[in-house]
Design a protein around this motif. Structure first.
Motif, PDB file in Angstrom:
ATOM      1  N   LYS A 253       9.862  -4.341   0.504  1.00  0.00           N
ATOM      2  CA  LYS A 253       8.647  -5.063   0.862  1.00  0.00           C
ATOM      3  C   LYS A 253       8.819  -6.544   0.570  1.00  0.00           C
ATOM      4  O   LYS A 253       9.529  -6.925  -0.351  1.00  0.00           O
ATOM      5  CB  LYS A 253       7.459  -4.498   0.101  1.00  0.00           C
ATOM      6  CG  LYS A 253       7.098  -3.096   0.560  1.00  0.00           C
ATOM      7  CD  LYS A 253       5.978  -2.511  -0.255  1.00  0.00           C
ATOM      8  CE  LYS A 253       5.625  -1.133   0.274  1.00  0.00           C
ATOM      9  NZ  LYS A 253       4.616  -0.461  -0.543  1.00  0.00           N
TER      10      LYS A 253
ATOM     11  N   LYS B   8      -4.609  -2.173  -2.387  1.00  0.00           N
ATOM     12  CA  LYS B   8      -3.670  -1.265  -1.717  1.00  0.00           C
ATOM     13  C   LYS B   8      -4.225  -0.788  -0.380  1.00  0.00           C
ATOM     14  O   LYS B   8      -3.485  -0.580   0.583  1.00  0.00           O
ATOM     15  CB  LYS B   8      -3.368  -0.062  -2.619  1.00  0.00           C
ATOM     16  CG  LYS B   8      -2.694  -0.471  -3.911  1.00  0.00           C
ATOM     17  CD  LYS B   8      -1.874   0.650  -4.471  1.00  0.00           C
ATOM     18  CE  LYS B   8      -0.460   0.182  -4.631  1.00  0.00           C
ATOM     19  NZ  LYS B   8       0.592   0.984  -4.323  1.00  0.00           N
TER      20      LYS B   8
ATOM     21  N   ILE C  30      -4.074  -3.987   2.125  1.00  0.00           N
ATOM     22  CA  ILE C  30      -2.732  -4.348   2.595  1.00  0.00           C
ATOM     23  C   ILE C  30      -1.717  -3.348   2.064  1.00  0.00           C
ATOM     24  O   ILE C  30      -1.052  -3.596   1.061  1.00  0.00           O
ATOM     25  CB  ILE C  30      -2.307  -5.761   2.153  1.00  0.00           C
ATOM     26  CG1 ILE C  30      -3.125  -6.152   0.913  1.00  0.00           C
ATOM     27  CG2 ILE C  30      -2.377  -6.771   3.247  1.00  0.00           C
ATOM     28  CD1 ILE C  30      -2.664  -7.373   0.292  1.00  0.00           C
TER      29      ILE C  30
ATOM     30  N   PHE D  62       1.097  -2.697   3.047  1.00  0.00           N
ATOM     31  CA  PHE D  62       2.499  -3.128   3.148  1.00  0.00           C
ATOM     32  C   PHE D  62       2.914  -4.035   1.995  1.00  0.00           C
ATOM     33  O   PHE D  62       4.018  -4.588   2.001  1.00  0.00           O
ATOM     34  CB  PHE D  62       2.750  -3.836   4.487  1.00  0.00           C
ATOM     35  CG  PHE D  62       1.854  -5.013   4.734  1.00  0.00           C
ATOM     36  CD1 PHE D  62       2.201  -6.273   4.291  1.00  0.00           C
ATOM     37  CD2 PHE D  62       0.656  -4.854   5.431  1.00  0.00           C
ATOM     38  CE1 PHE D  62       1.385  -7.359   4.523  1.00  0.00           C
ATOM     39  CE2 PHE D  62      -0.166  -5.929   5.670  1.00  0.00           C
ATOM     40  CZ  PHE D  62       0.187  -7.190   5.211  1.00  0.00           C
TER      41      PHE D  62
ATOM     42  N   ASP E   2       3.478  -4.776  -2.282  1.00  0.00           N
ATOM     43  CA  ASP E   2       3.617  -4.210  -3.621  1.00  0.00           C
ATOM     44  C   ASP E   2       2.583  -4.868  -4.517  1.00  0.00           C
ATOM     45  O   ASP E   2       2.303  -6.058  -4.377  1.00  0.00           O
ATOM     46  CB  ASP E   2       5.022  -4.484  -4.180  1.00  0.00           C
ATOM     47  CG  ASP E   2       6.031  -3.456  -3.687  1.00  0.00           C
ATOM     48  OD1 ASP E   2       5.598  -2.360  -3.283  1.00  0.00           O
ATOM     49  OD2 ASP E   2       7.234  -3.766  -3.700  1.00  0.00           O
TER      50      ASP E   2
ATOM     51  N   LYS F  73      -4.996 -10.805   3.864  1.00  0.00           N
ATOM     52  CA  LYS F  73      -4.220 -10.781   5.099  1.00  0.00           C
ATOM     53  C   LYS F  73      -4.122 -12.169   5.718  1.00  0.00           C
ATOM     54  O   LYS F  73      -3.059 -12.583   6.186  1.00  0.00           O
ATOM     55  CB  LYS F  73      -4.871  -9.829   6.098  1.00  0.00           C
ATOM     56  CG  LYS F  73      -3.910  -8.748   6.559  1.00  0.00           C
ATOM     57  CD  LYS F  73      -4.550  -7.851   7.565  1.00  0.00           C
ATOM     58  CE  LYS F  73      -3.674  -6.619   7.744  1.00  0.00           C
ATOM     59  NZ  LYS F  73      -4.449  -5.453   8.153  1.00  0.00           N
TER      60      LYS F  73
END
Lengths: 239, 119
Positions: free
Chosen positions: A3, A26, A29, A31, A33, A99
């Motif tokens: 990632k 989580k 997003i 994608f 960590d 995002k």
């Protein structure tokens, strides 16, 4: 799968909020960590974080947000992340904007979520707004950048910024907000603000007394002046 | 004995310093500073006339003022030195705690991998 985005959550005694915050991040997003930096909490923050977060790092003592973020940037640099987004552990930040910050980071080194850009209606005490205005003015005069919300902790850094911050992220009072912007702009990184909306603080210190605010304000003025004066020597020493 | 109290307290002061130095719990640069100060205090306690001589040399009417002047100057210097060294230590400590935290995380994740491989 490797990632590229790390969401860093500095947390001090956030046992009641941290689980919800991690879950929301989580969900918003998947994608990314998630890293929780437990900054010497004395409550259950560490345990709860280890159950829900991808990574947890814990400071043996409370060192402040600046130090927590320096640790986060070191972690990101060491593990090869391209983007780091800082997110508060107290539920003050909204996941809606992560995002957007991430997208802006594709083109900009440092992205800041501002409460005062656009149509946001964020209610703050007058004296706090005054302090924030003063800091903006300092940034404009000192390093010629226009930032409306220099104290915002809702921000992101891309690779160049990660490399810089991993070694030099300021640990002093106001360092994680104002100081890091001074460093970034003096090093020629690009900085951009986007409008965000923040939630009201969930519990905790809601409003300060006038005297405390005044003290805060005087401190901000003195500290920021010193910061501009000492930037060069600090920077040389830490390299 | 004249100035009994001054002699007694300055002797105790120097004694405490010497003891601490001999125990080796204080770093050398501080040891030297405090030894010099302790000896200075003892000298003045033994021979207060010295104070008067110095005072007249510096054109100070009241000898005690010379003592205050030196005491304040030295204390100011010592406190300034200590706060600058303390700052230095704090900066180092923050870095150290940060690095230890990262190492701890690495060790934990490595030992998890080892555990998985064992099973």
């Amino acid at each position: 799968v490797k990632k590229s985005l790390l969401v860093a959550i500095p947390a001090l005694n956030e046992a009641s909020n941290i689980e919800g915050v991690i879950r929301e991040v989580k969900k918003a997003i998947p994608f990314a960590d998630v890293l929780v930096i437990d900054d010497g909490s004395t409550d259950n923050t560490l345990n709860i974080s280890s159950q829900h977060s991808d990574y947890v790092i814990t400071h043996a003592y409370n060192l402040g947000v600046g130090a927590a973020m320096r640790t986060a940037f070191r972690f990101a640099k060491h593990n090869g992340y391209t983007f780091v987004i800082q997110f508060d552990g107290d539920g003050q930040h909204s996941t809606d904007f992560i995002k957007q910050i991430y997208e802006e980071l594709q083109l900009t080194d440092v992205v800041i979520g501002s409460r005062f850009l656009g149509t946001t209606t964020y209610e703050l005490e007058k004296i706090r707004i005054l302090a924030i205005r003063f800091l903006s003015l300092m940034l404009r005069a000192g390093v010629q950048i226009k930032i409306t919300d220099p104290t915002s902790g809702n921000r992101g850094a891309s690779l160049r910024a990660i490399q810089l911050f991993a070694d030099t992220y300021p640990i002093e009072y106001l360092g994680d907000t104002l100081g890091s912007l001074i460093i970034a702009s003096k090093e020629g990184l690009t900085i951009k603000e986007i409008p965000v909306v923040m939630n009201d603080r969930q519990g905790g210190e809601a409003s300060q007394t006038t005297l405390a605010s005044m003290k805060h304000f005087v401190r901000i003025i003195l500290v920021s002046l010193l910061m501009f004066l000492t930037w060069n020597s600090n920077n040389r020493r830490e390299r | 004995v004249r100035y009994f109290l001054g002699l007694l307290s300055s002797t105790l002061f120097l004694g405490a310093i010497v003891r601490t130095v001999l125990k080796g719990v204080m770093r050398l640069r501080y040891s030297i500073l405090w030894l010099v100060l302790g000896i200075g205090v003892l000298i003045i306690a033994v021979a207060p006339n010295l104070l008067e001589i110095f005072a007249s040399f510096f054109d100070i009417a009241i000898p005690l003022n010379l003592l205050f002047f030196f005491a304040l100057t030295i204390m100011g210097f010592v406190i300034f030195m200590i706060s600058s060294e303390n700052s230095f230590l704090q900066i180092k400590l923050v870095d150290l705690v940060s690095k230890v935290a990262l190492l701890e995380q690495q060790v934990n994740s490595l030992s998890e991998i080892v555990e998985k491989k064992k099973n």
